[in-house]
Design an enzyme around this catalytic site. Sequence first.
Site, PDB file in Angstrom:
ATOM      1  N   HIS A 163      -8.860  18.932  17.631  1.00 19.59           N
ATOM      2  CA  HIS A 163     -10.083  18.426  18.485  1.00 19.59           C
ATOM      3  C   HIS A 163     -11.083  17.585  17.484  1.00 19.59           C
ATOM      4  CE1 HIS A 163     -13.377  18.515  21.483  1.00 19.59           C
ATOM      5  NE2 HIS A 163     -14.125  18.808  20.589  1.00 19.59           N
ATOM      6  N   GLU A 164     -11.523  18.233  16.355  1.00 19.98           N
ATOM      7  CA  GLU A 164     -12.236  17.828  15.504  1.00 19.98           C
ATOM      8  C   GLU A 164     -11.958  16.457  14.795  1.00 19.98           C
ATOM      9  OE1 GLU A 164     -15.367  18.500  15.649  1.00 19.98           O
ATOM     10  OE2 GLU A 164     -15.005  20.414  16.747  1.00 19.98           O
ATOM     11  N   HIS A 205     -12.539  13.506  17.126  1.00 19.79           N
ATOM     12  CA  HIS A 205     -13.664  12.835  17.009  1.00 19.79           C
ATOM     13  C   HIS A 205     -13.489  11.827  16.002  1.00 19.79           C
ATOM     14  CE1 HIS A 205     -15.880  15.062  19.999  1.00 19.79           C
ATOM     15  NE2 HIS A 205     -15.648  16.353  19.323  1.00 19.79           N
ATOM     16  N   GLU A 234     -16.122  14.618  24.379  1.00 18.15           N
ATOM     17  CA  GLU A 234     -15.629  16.041  24.144  1.00 18.15           C
ATOM     18  C   GLU A 234     -14.259  15.947  24.866  1.00 18.15           C
ATOM     19  OE1 GLU A 234     -16.391  18.549  22.226  1.00 18.15           O
ATOM     20  OE2 GLU A 234     -18.321  17.761  21.660  1.00 18.15           O
TER      21      GLU A 234
END
Length: 267
Positions: free
Chosen positions: A130-131, A134, A191
């Site tokens: 997930h990070e 980004h 997100e």
Amino acid sequence: MRHCSKLLLSSIIASSVFLLSGCSSSPTGRQQVLLFSEQDMSQLGAQSFEQLKQQEKISTDTKKQRYVQCVTDAITAKVGPQPGFDKWEVVVFESKQINAFALPGGKIGVYTGLLNVATNQDQLATVIGHEIGHVLAQHSNERLSRSQLANAGLQISSIALGGQQYGDAAMAGLGLGVQYGILMPYGRAQESESDIIGLKLMAEAGFDPYQSVELWKNMAKASNGQQPPELLSTHPSHDTRIDDLKEGITELPAYDPSKPNCDALRS
């Protein structure tokens, strides 16, 4: 009056050209305005990461570092070369924060508090994927660009990213608060986008995507009905997130179960 009208028209035209030149599409096809180069963002991320390492306590637990590195390496191996930096760097910070982050330039930080909630390598891969999402989607660039357009007009070319005057705006763009180590949430769209990108990355790396749902269930329990953990401090809610992940899993190809045995490094 005629002179003023001409100046106004020229400004509008110049602004439109400038904005169009910054338009881009994210990995999921979402339209973005990106005003900074990937090289500039990588430099800003690297500088900020060095400051974080000086101000935050770095874990001396070599097992935790090897464990987190193992999961990260498996995922970044599926990402491929990135413009603006050559390799990914991961550091484990000693903190009760249930959190992690990734900065432009391939800088990843994981707080030890997260390892108490992400109970296995697949759940940790959910967060790291997930990070990294980004970074791949240039969300810091997008947020910093929006901030500068809102607060400083179109005088972007005069901004030194690391300069004193715009330091707070730059840190906010990276998801960092005025005090380093305080992470600020991205927007709902960003997100959700990172959830989808991360889900695909972890599955491609051989981690079990179904564990992403279990991770967010654990995160919900960790809130204990009070202030939610940092990773839940933004929209969408954990219920929405879980539903979206379940739907995303159905669209994934069969994952390769030949994942690395990172859990063995943890014990």
